[in-house]
Scaffold this motif. Structure first.
Motif, short mmCIF file in Angstrom:
data_model
loop_
_atom_site.label_atom_id
_atom_site.label_comp_id
_atom_site.label_asym_id
_atom_site.label_seq_id
_atom_site.Cartn_x
_atom_site.Cartn_y
_atom_site.Cartn_z
N GLU A 180 38.67 31.51 67.38
CA GLU A 180 39.83 32.21 66.81
C GLU A 180 40.66 32.85 67.90
N GLY A 220 42.51 30.20 69.73
CA GLY A 220 43.54 29.65 68.85
C GLY A 220 44.77 30.54 68.78
N ILE A 221 44.55 31.85 68.72
CA ILE A 221 45.68 32.79 68.68
C ILE A 221 46.45 32.72 69.99
N LYS A 226 56.04 32.59 66.43
CA LYS A 226 57.14 32.22 65.54
C LYS A 226 58.40 32.95 65.97
N LEU A 238 46.69 30.22 72.06
CA LEU A 238 47.37 28.94 72.25
C LEU A 238 48.48 28.70 71.25
N SER A 239 48.48 29.44 70.14
CA SER A 239 49.50 29.22 69.11
C SER A 239 50.87 29.69 69.61
N LYS A 240 51.87 28.94 69.24
CA LYS A 240 53.24 29.29 69.66
C LYS A 240 53.76 30.41 68.75
#
Length: 400
Positions: A375, A378-379, A385, A381-383
Motif C-alpha cells: 500500500e 502504491g501510494i 490527481k 507510485l500513484s500519480k
C-alpha cells in the motif's frame, strides 16, 4: 445482543474488527524469528537477562537505523513514543542505559547469523554459476574519535575502523565483511577473506600481493584482475595487438625477488580510462580473454565504491550508540541487515523505479503507520490527481 452490536451490519463489524499491522511489522516479515531465537539460545544472548532481551535490542537498533536516530537518548525517546505498537512487534520500551550495556556485552555471533540468513534470501534462484561468479574486494575507512574509541588507534591524533568487504555486483549485496582497526593492511586482511573456487576476483592496487595471487587465487582455479604497481619488475614474453584506448597488451613474467612468489605467466594491460582519461595498468592471470573483457571486469569495481558511499550516506554508522568494539560491530551489522531488508523489499514488492534510498525514506517516514509495504509503495507510485478547476459559473452557483 447489545445495543452497540445491533447498530452495525456484519460488513461493518468485520471492518471494525480488522487489524492492520504497521509498515515496520511488514518489514520484519523478512526475518526468521525462529532462526533468531535459536541463534540467541546458541550464543546465550538472553542468559540472566531481565529487562531487555536480544529481540528488543535488535528491533530498537534496527528502528534507529531505519529512522536515522542520532543518539541513545534520541532513540529511547522516539522508540518509546510508539509504545502502543510494541506488543505487535514483541518488544518492550527501552532505557538508554540498559541498551548501552546490551550493546557492549551481547554476543555479536547472533547478528552474524542473521546477516548470512538474509544474504541467502537475497540470492535469487537463478544465481550465477561458480565459474561465472564475480566478486569485488575492497575496504573503506571510517574515522572515529580517538579519545572515545581508544581501541581503534589509527595514527597520531586519529582513530578509525576499516570495513573489509567482498561484494557481489550481480546481486548488489556484500557476501562477506570483516571489521578491523584502520591500521590493518588490506593485503593482510585479504588472507582471511573467504574465497570460492572458479570465481573471478577484482580488486585495487592495495591488494597487490604476488604470493596471494598465486597460492590463494590461481591454484584454486580463480581468475583475478587487479591494479599493477608502477614499480613492478617484469619481462615481456608476448605482445598482443592493441585497439581503441588500449596502449599495451602483454604477457609477462614477474622477475623481482617478490615476483618469484608468483611463478606463472600473467597478463598486463595498459589503457586510458574513458571516464577521466586516467592511465590504468591491470594485472591478471587471464591470458585468453579479450582486453576489453578484462577492462570491463575492472570497471565493475566501482560498484563497491558506490555501495560504500550509499552505506555512509544512508545508514547510521557515523554516530555510534556505544564506544566499545563490541557495540560498534553490532551497530555495523545491524546497518548491513537494514541494507539487506531494503534490498529484499526492492526484489519482492512492486516498487517500480523507486531507488533503495527512496524506499528507505518511505519506510522511515511511515514506519509505524498502519498499512502494508505494498500500500505504501502504491501510494508513492500513484500519480496525484490534478486539482479540480472551479469555473466562474460554478463559483456563482456556490455563492447564490
Amino acid at each position: 445482543m447489545s445495543c452497540r452490536d445491533s447498530i452495525f451490519t456484519p460488513q461493518q463489524k468485520a471492518q471494525t474488527m480488522k487489524h492492520t499491522n504497521t509498515v515496520f511489522h511488514d518489514v520484519l516479515k523478512q526475518i526468521s524469528r525462529p532462526l533468531f531465537d535459536k541463534a540467541v539460545k546458541r550464543h546465550q544472548g538472553d542468559y540472566r537477562v531481565r529487562t531487555l532481551n536480544c529481540w528488543t535490542q535488535f528491533i530498537a537498533l534496527l528502528y534507529g537505523q531505519l529512522t536515522h536516530r542520532q543518539s541513545l537518548r534520541d532513540l529511547e525517546l522516539a522508540f518509546n513514543s510508539h509504545a502502543n505498537h510494541h506488543y505487535h512487534l514483541g518488544t518492550q520500551p527501552i532505557r538508554r542505559s540498559t541498551l548501552a550495556d546490551a550493546n557492549e556485552n551481547r554476543p555479536v555471533g547472533l547478528y552474524k547469523e542473521l546477516f548470512y540468513d538474509l544474504l541467502g534470501k537475497v540470492r535469487t534462484s537463478v544465481g550465477t554459476e561458480a565459474s561465472q561468479a564475480i566478486r569485488l574486494i575492497d575496504s573503506t575507512t571510517i574515522d572515529l574519535n580517538k579519545k572515545q574509541f581508544s581501541w581503534a588507534h589509527f595514527r597520531t591524533g586519529k582513530g578509525g575502523i576499516k570495513l573489509h568487504v567482498v561484494y557481489d555486483p550481480t546481486l548488489e549485496v556484500p557476501t562477506f565483511f570483516n571489521l578491523t582497526s584502520a591500521k590493518v593492511n588490506d593485503r593482510k586482511a585479504a588472507n582471511h577473506l573467504p574465497l570460492i573456487k572458479h570465481a573471478t576476483y577484482v580488486f585495487d592496487r592495495a591488494y597487490n600481493d604476488y604470493r596471494w595471487y598465486y597460492e590463494q587465487l590461481h591454484l584454486n582455479g580463480n581468475r583475478f584482475v587487479g591494479r599493477m604497481k608502477s614499480n613492478a619488475v617484469f619481462g615481456v614474453t608476448q605482445t598482443f595487438a592493441c585497439e581503441g584506448n588500449v596502449l599495451e597488451d602483454q604477457a609477462i613474467r614477474l622477475t623481482s625477488e617478490k615476483g618469484k612468489n608468483c611463478p606463472i605467466e600473467l597478463r598486463r594491460i595498459r589503457f586510458i580510462r574513458a571516464e577521466d582519461k586516467k592511465e590504468i595498468v591491470l594485472i591478471s592471470n587471464d591470458l585468453k580473454s579479450e582486453a576489453t573483457v578484462i577492462m570491463g571486469l575492472y570497471k565493475q569495481r566501482w560498484q563497491i565504491e558506490l555501495f560504500f558511499k550509499w552505506i555512509k550516506q544512508n545508514l547510521r554508522i557515523k554516530r555510534y550508540l556505544g564506544t566499545s568494539e563490541n557495540a560498534v560491530l553490532i551497530q555495523v551489522l545491524v546497518a548491513m541487515i537494514a541494507y539487506f531488508l531494503l534490498r529484499l523489499i526492492k526484489s519482492n514488492y512492486p516498487v517500480g523505479a523507486l531507488s533503495l534510498r527512496a524506499i528507505g525514506q518511505l519506510i522511515s517516514t511511515n514506519i509505524f503507520h498502519r498499512k502494508s509495504i505494498s500500500e505504501l509503495v502504491g501510494i508513492a507510485l500513484s500519480k496525484p490527481k490534478p486539482d479540480k478547476v472551479i469555473t466562474n459559473q460554478q463559483l456563482e452557483m456556490q455563492y447564490t
